[in-house]
Each structure stands twice: as C-alpha cells, then as structure tokens.
Design a protein around this motif. Sequence first.
Motif, PDB file in Angstrom:
ATOM      1  N   GLY A  63       0.811  -1.212   0.000  1.00 34.26           N
ATOM      2  CA  GLY A  63       0.000   0.000   0.000  1.00 34.26           C
ATOM      3  C   GLY A  63       0.841   1.258   0.000  1.00 34.26           C
ATOM      4  N   THR A  64       1.965   1.214   0.697  1.00 34.84           N
ATOM      5  CA  THR A  64       2.857   2.375   0.731  1.00 34.84           C
ATOM      6  C   THR A  64       3.507   2.599  -0.622  1.00 34.84           C
ATOM      7  OG1 THR A  64       3.299   1.957   3.077  1.00 34.84           O
ATOM      8  CG2 THR A  64       4.816   3.414   1.917  1.00 34.84           C
ATOM      9  N   ILE A  65       3.945   1.523  -1.253  1.00 37.01           N
ATOM     10  CA  ILE A  65       4.539   1.637  -2.585  1.00 37.01           C
ATOM     11  C   ILE A  65       3.513   2.180  -3.576  1.00 37.01           C
ATOM     12  CG2 ILE A  65       5.478   0.309  -4.529  1.00 37.01           C
ATOM     13  CD1 ILE A  65       6.791  -1.534  -2.416  1.00 37.01           C
ATOM     14  N   LYS A  66       2.277   1.708  -3.477  1.00 39.17           N
ATOM     15  CA  LYS A  66       1.221   2.215  -4.358  1.00 39.17           C
ATOM     16  C   LYS A  66       0.989   3.703  -4.137  1.00 39.17           C
ATOM     17  CE  LYS A  66      -3.610   1.487  -5.680  1.00 39.17           C
ATOM     18  NZ  LYS A  66      -4.849   0.705  -5.423  1.00 39.17           N
ATOM     19  N   ALA A  67       1.024   4.143  -2.867  1.00 40.70           N
ATOM     20  CA  ALA A  67       0.838   5.565  -2.569  1.00 40.70           C
ATOM     21  C   ALA A  67       1.948   6.408  -3.188  1.00 40.70           C
ATOM     22  CB  ALA A  67       0.784   5.781  -1.056  1.00 40.70           C
ATOM     23  N   ILE A  68       3.151   5.863  -3.256  1.00 40.84           N
ATOM     24  CA  ILE A  68       4.274   6.588  -3.854  1.00 40.84           C
ATOM     25  C   ILE A  68       4.125   6.679  -5.364  1.00 40.84           C
ATOM     26  CG2 ILE A  68       6.769   6.491  -4.314  1.00 40.84           C
ATOM     27  CD1 ILE A  68       7.087   5.196  -1.552  1.00 40.84           C
ATOM     28  N   THR A  69       3.684   5.602  -5.985  1.00 44.85           N
ATOM     29  CA  THR A  69       3.770   5.490  -7.439  1.00 44.85           C
ATOM     30  C   THR A  69       2.493   5.840  -8.197  1.00 44.85           C
ATOM     31  OG1 THR A  69       3.204   3.132  -7.309  1.00 44.85           O
ATOM     32  CG2 THR A  69       5.547   3.718  -7.286  1.00 44.85           C
ATOM     33  N   GLU A  70       1.369   6.054  -7.511  1.00 40.82           N
ATOM     34  CA  GLU A  70       0.110   6.170  -8.243  1.00 40.82           C
ATOM     35  C   GLU A  70      -0.008   7.444  -9.082  1.00 40.82           C
ATOM     36  OE1 GLU A  70      -3.287   6.162  -5.691  1.00 40.82           O
ATOM     37  OE2 GLU A  70      -2.356   7.442  -4.186  1.00 40.82           O
ATOM     38  N   ARG A  71       0.824   8.465  -8.839  1.00 37.62           N
ATOM     39  CA  ARG A  71       0.722   9.701  -9.610  1.00 37.62           C
ATOM     40  C   ARG A  71       1.992  10.036 -10.389  1.00 37.62           C
ATOM     41  NH1 ARG A  71      -4.540  11.118 -10.344  1.00 37.62           N
ATOM     42  NH2 ARG A  71      -5.700  10.834  -8.392  1.00 37.62           N
ATOM     43  N   VAL A  72       2.924   9.095 -10.464  1.00 41.01           N
ATOM     44  CA  VAL A  72       4.156   9.332 -11.210  1.00 41.01           C
ATOM     45  C   VAL A  72       4.248   8.342 -12.368  1.00 41.01           C
ATOM     46  CG1 VAL A  72       5.452  10.352  -9.301  1.00 41.01           C
ATOM     47  CG2 VAL A  72       5.413   7.863  -9.573  1.00 41.01           C
ATOM     48  N   SER A  73       5.222   8.551 -13.228  1.00 46.68           N
ATOM     49  CA  SER A  73       5.348   7.727 -14.433  1.00 46.68           C
ATOM     50  C   SER A  73       5.975   6.371 -14.122  1.00 46.68           C
ATOM     51  CB  SER A  73       6.204   8.454 -15.472  1.00 46.68           C
ATOM     52  OG  SER A  73       6.509   7.585 -16.551  1.00 46.68           O
ATOM     53  N   PRO A  74       5.353   5.282 -14.596  1.00 48.09           N
ATOM     54  CA  PRO A  74       5.962   3.961 -14.396  1.00 48.09           C
ATOM     55  C   PRO A  74       7.239   3.778 -15.200  1.00 48.09           C
ATOM     56  CG  PRO A  74       4.039   3.800 -15.823  1.00 48.09           C
ATOM     57  CD  PRO A  74       4.058   5.205 -15.292  1.00 48.09           C
ATOM     58  N   ARG A  75       7.495   4.690 -16.140  1.00 51.82           N
ATOM     59  CA  ARG A  75       8.748   4.617 -16.894  1.00 51.82           C
ATOM     60  C   ARG A  75       9.908   5.195 -16.097  1.00 51.82           C
ATOM     61  NH1 ARG A  75       4.865   5.790 -20.710  1.00 51.82           N
ATOM     62  NH2 ARG A  75       5.123   8.043 -20.441  1.00 51.82           N
ATOM     63  N   VAL A  76       9.603   5.969 -15.075  1.00 47.81           N
ATOM     64  CA  VAL A  76      10.643   6.520 -14.200  1.00 47.81           C
ATOM     65  C   VAL A  76      10.672   5.751 -12.877  1.00 47.81           C
ATOM     66  CG1 VAL A  76      11.474   8.569 -12.980  1.00 47.81           C
ATOM     67  CG2 VAL A  76      10.426   8.803 -15.247  1.00 47.81           C
ATOM     68  N   PHE A  77       9.506   5.573 -12.278  1.00 45.95           N
ATOM     69  CA  PHE A  77       9.380   4.819 -11.023  1.00 45.95           C
ATOM     70  C   PHE A  77       9.026   3.379 -11.360  1.00 45.95           C
ATOM     71  CE2 PHE A  77       9.240   9.016  -9.335  1.00 45.95           C
ATOM     72  CZ  PHE A  77       9.468   8.939  -7.962  1.00 45.95           C
ATOM     73  N   ARG A  78      10.004   2.496 -11.277  1.00 49.14           N
ATOM     74  CA  ARG A  78       9.769   1.080 -11.574  1.00 49.14           C
ATOM     75  C   ARG A  78       9.707   0.285 -10.279  1.00 49.14           C
ATOM     76  NH1 ARG A  78      13.363  -1.783 -13.733  1.00 49.14           N
ATOM     77  NH2 ARG A  78      15.214  -0.465 -13.681  1.00 49.14           N
ATOM     78  N   VAL A  79       8.693  -0.580 -10.156  1.00 51.92           N
ATOM     79  CA  VAL A  79       8.537  -1.416  -8.972  1.00 51.92           C
ATOM     80  C   VAL A  79       8.935  -2.834  -9.310  1.00 51.92           C
ATOM     81  CG1 VAL A  79       6.938  -2.286  -7.226  1.00 51.92           C
ATOM     82  CG2 VAL A  79       6.673   0.054  -8.119  1.00 51.92           C
ATOM     83  N   LEU A  80       9.821  -3.417  -8.511  1.00 56.95           N
ATOM     84  CA  LEU A  80      10.302  -4.776  -8.707  1.00 56.95           C
ATOM     85  C   LEU A  80       9.863  -5.662  -7.545  1.00 56.95           C
ATOM     86  CD1 LEU A  80      12.104  -5.863 -11.041  1.00 56.95           C
ATOM     87  CD2 LEU A  80      12.181  -3.384 -10.831  1.00 56.95           C
ATOM     88  N   ALA A  81       9.151  -6.716  -7.873  1.00 55.77           N
ATOM     89  CA  ALA A  81       8.789  -7.735  -6.880  1.00 55.77           C
ATOM     90  C   ALA A  81       9.137  -9.079  -7.513  1.00 55.77           C
ATOM     91  CB  ALA A  81       7.309  -7.648  -6.529  1.00 55.77           C
ATOM     92  N   LEU A  82      10.365  -9.490  -7.352  1.00 54.05           N
ATOM     93  CA  LEU A  82      10.840 -10.682  -8.046  1.00 54.05           C
ATOM     94  C   LEU A  82      10.206 -11.950  -7.481  1.00 54.05           C
ATOM     95  CD1 LEU A  82      14.666  -9.962  -8.486  1.00 54.05           C
ATOM     96  CD2 LEU A  82      12.776  -9.423 -10.028  1.00 54.05           C
ATOM     97  N   PRO A  83       9.893 -12.903  -8.347  1.00 53.29           N
ATOM     98  CA  PRO A  83       9.359 -14.190  -7.873  1.00 53.29           C
ATOM     99  C   PRO A  83      10.457 -15.028  -7.247  1.00 53.29           C
ATOM    100  CG  PRO A  83       9.725 -14.269 -10.237  1.00 53.29           C
ATOM    101  CD  PRO A  83      10.021 -12.848  -9.807  1.00 53.29           C
ATOM    102  N   ALA A  84      10.081 -16.193  -6.764  1.00 50.60           N
ATOM    103  CA  ALA A  84      11.074 -17.112  -6.212  1.00 50.60           C
ATOM    104  C   ALA A  84      12.110 -17.443  -7.280  1.00 50.60           C
ATOM    105  CB  ALA A  84      10.398 -18.390  -5.722  1.00 50.60           C
ATOM    106  N   PRO A  85      13.363 -17.623  -6.903  1.00 53.19           N
ATOM    107  CA  PRO A  85      14.411 -17.886  -7.897  1.00 53.19           C
ATOM    108  C   PRO A  85      14.212 -19.214  -8.608  1.00 53.19           C
ATOM    109  CG  PRO A  85      15.247 -18.215  -5.667  1.00 53.19           C
ATOM    110  CD  PRO A  85      13.894 -17.603  -5.525  1.00 53.19           C
ATOM    111  N   THR A  86      14.609 -19.240  -9.872  1.00 49.58           N
ATOM    112  CA  THR A  86      14.577 -20.481 -10.637  1.00 49.58           C
ATOM    113  C   THR A  86      15.758 -21.352 -10.208  1.00 49.58           C
ATOM    114  OG1 THR A  86      15.971 -19.555 -12.390  1.00 49.58           O
ATOM    115  CG2 THR A  86      13.579 -19.224 -12.579  1.00 49.58           C
ATOM    116  N   GLU A  87      15.769 -22.582 -10.709  1.00 51.36           N
ATOM    117  CA  GLU A  87      16.882 -23.471 -10.388  1.00 51.36           C
ATOM    118  C   GLU A  87      18.201 -22.890 -10.900  1.00 51.36           C
ATOM    119  OE1 GLU A  87      16.939 -26.182  -8.450  1.00 51.36           O
ATOM    120  OE2 GLU A  87      14.863 -25.610  -8.009  1.00 51.36           O
TER     121      GLU A  87
END
Length: 273
Positions: A63-87
């Motif tokens: 929710g905090t990350i969404k509050a930061i990013t909801e009014r800015v450009s996703p091309r400048v503010f990129r959010v990374l939530a990586l999945p579990a690592p592959t083998e």
Amino acid sequence: MKRDKKSRQEAEVTTTEKLSRKDYDRELKKLHVELVKLQEWVKHQGLKICIVFEGRDGAGKGGTIKAITERVSPRVFRVLALPAPTEREKSQMYLQRYLPHFPAAGEVVIFDRSWYNRAGVERVMGFCSDEQARKFLEATPAVEKAMVESGIVLIKYWLEVSPEEQTRRLEGRIHDGRKTWKLSPMDLKSYSRWYEYSRARDEMFLATDTSWAPWYVVRSDDKKKARLNLITHLLDQIPYKELTHEKIVLPKRQKPGDYKEPDYPFRYVKERF
C-alpha cells in the motif's frame, strides 16, 4: 527540494491524533505534487535512485509503494517484486539476479522485497543455511557501498507492525475476497515465527545498518500515517529543485473537413451504472 519549515510541519503526522480520510487525502495530494517534482528532477539530473522496502508480513509495504507510485510515471518509477528464484538462479551468486534491475540514469527503482530475503524469510524458513545467511550479512555492506560509490542513491525502509495489528490484518485477508491473493501458505507458516523474525531482523540491522546505507524504520500500525511519514522522509533524502516549464496551452483542434462518423456498429459496453 528542502521545503520550508511550515510545509514540512503540515506534512508531519503525529502518532496520537486520529487522521481522517479527508485529511489524509489532502496531505497525500501535496506529497504527490512533490513526488512529480522529484521525478522531473531525477530525469533532468540523471539520478539513480534505489529504494528497498522490507518488513513483516502485513506491515503495509504494498500500500505504501502504491501511494508513492500512483501519480508518477511507471517509466521513471519502476517497482520490482521478483518471484522465487529459478533453479538456474539458485546456482548463481546470490545477488546476481538483482543486479540487472538496479537503476540507470533517470530512474527510481523500488524493490518490494529485495536481496534481504536471504536475511529474513530464507533464513527463518530454512531456504538457506545459517552459514549462507552469515556470509550474506558479511558481504552486503561492501556491495551496498559499491552501489553508493557508483552514484546510486540507496534508501532502505523497514516497516514495523505490532503483533496485534498484524493478526488483525492477516485475519482480514482471510475474510475479504479482494485480499485472499495476498495470503500465501508461506505467510501462514511465517506468522507463527514472530520472534524468529525479530531475531533475524535484529541481526540484519546490526550487520547492514551503515553510514552509507542506513535502515529507516517506519511504524505502520496506522497505514495512513505510515504512508505520509515515509513519503515525507523520502522527499527529504533526495535534494531536488522544481524545474521551470513553459506554460502549457492546448492547441486548437483541427476542423472535421470531409470526415463523417462511420455507420460501423460499435460494440458499446452496456451502461449498468
């Protein structure tokens, strides 16, 4: 941008007063304006900003990350939530899969969980050995120092929630069909290990809270206050200036000429509301 004392005081939220939705929206709107100014400054100056979000399950990171990013450009503010690592990734140097996602000039990269998974969930849940966790904690300050010396502005936040509030939020996810996706089997296993996570957090802070990459802790039992306090703090960590722009005026729309609306039967969505 160092805002004046009055504006900082207006954005500052006390821990005792209840914040209404109206007051929250008003303060958040002010901060969104400042985040847009920051965005333009980051692009103009070619800054590289990396923001790490860690904390307990249910602490309000998303929710905090969404509050930061909801009014800015996703091309400048990129959010990374990586999945579990592959083998394949498991066989690599631990930090290797995070390196390609570090910011380039003119970017703000926000990690929703980060390389600190090794110090937290992986350690507590047995996905890595104590020796691997120890080596990670020993190596991380040097890696982060190299990041900072390369020109990356690294800001690390830990969101801390009380056990009572965590319980209330996780139970809310169980009974709210909009939030069940937020509850994974891992969350349920982690819930019972509160103090193991506390010990892991304490050791992580002790090893990686450095002068070049300190940890900032945000109390998040009150989500609205946590978001406002964190964004206010974030803006104060990055000196920026408001850029001047030419006044924007909409041009005149062209005349239709020989254009006519087609007879094609558009499939309009049924208006139910």
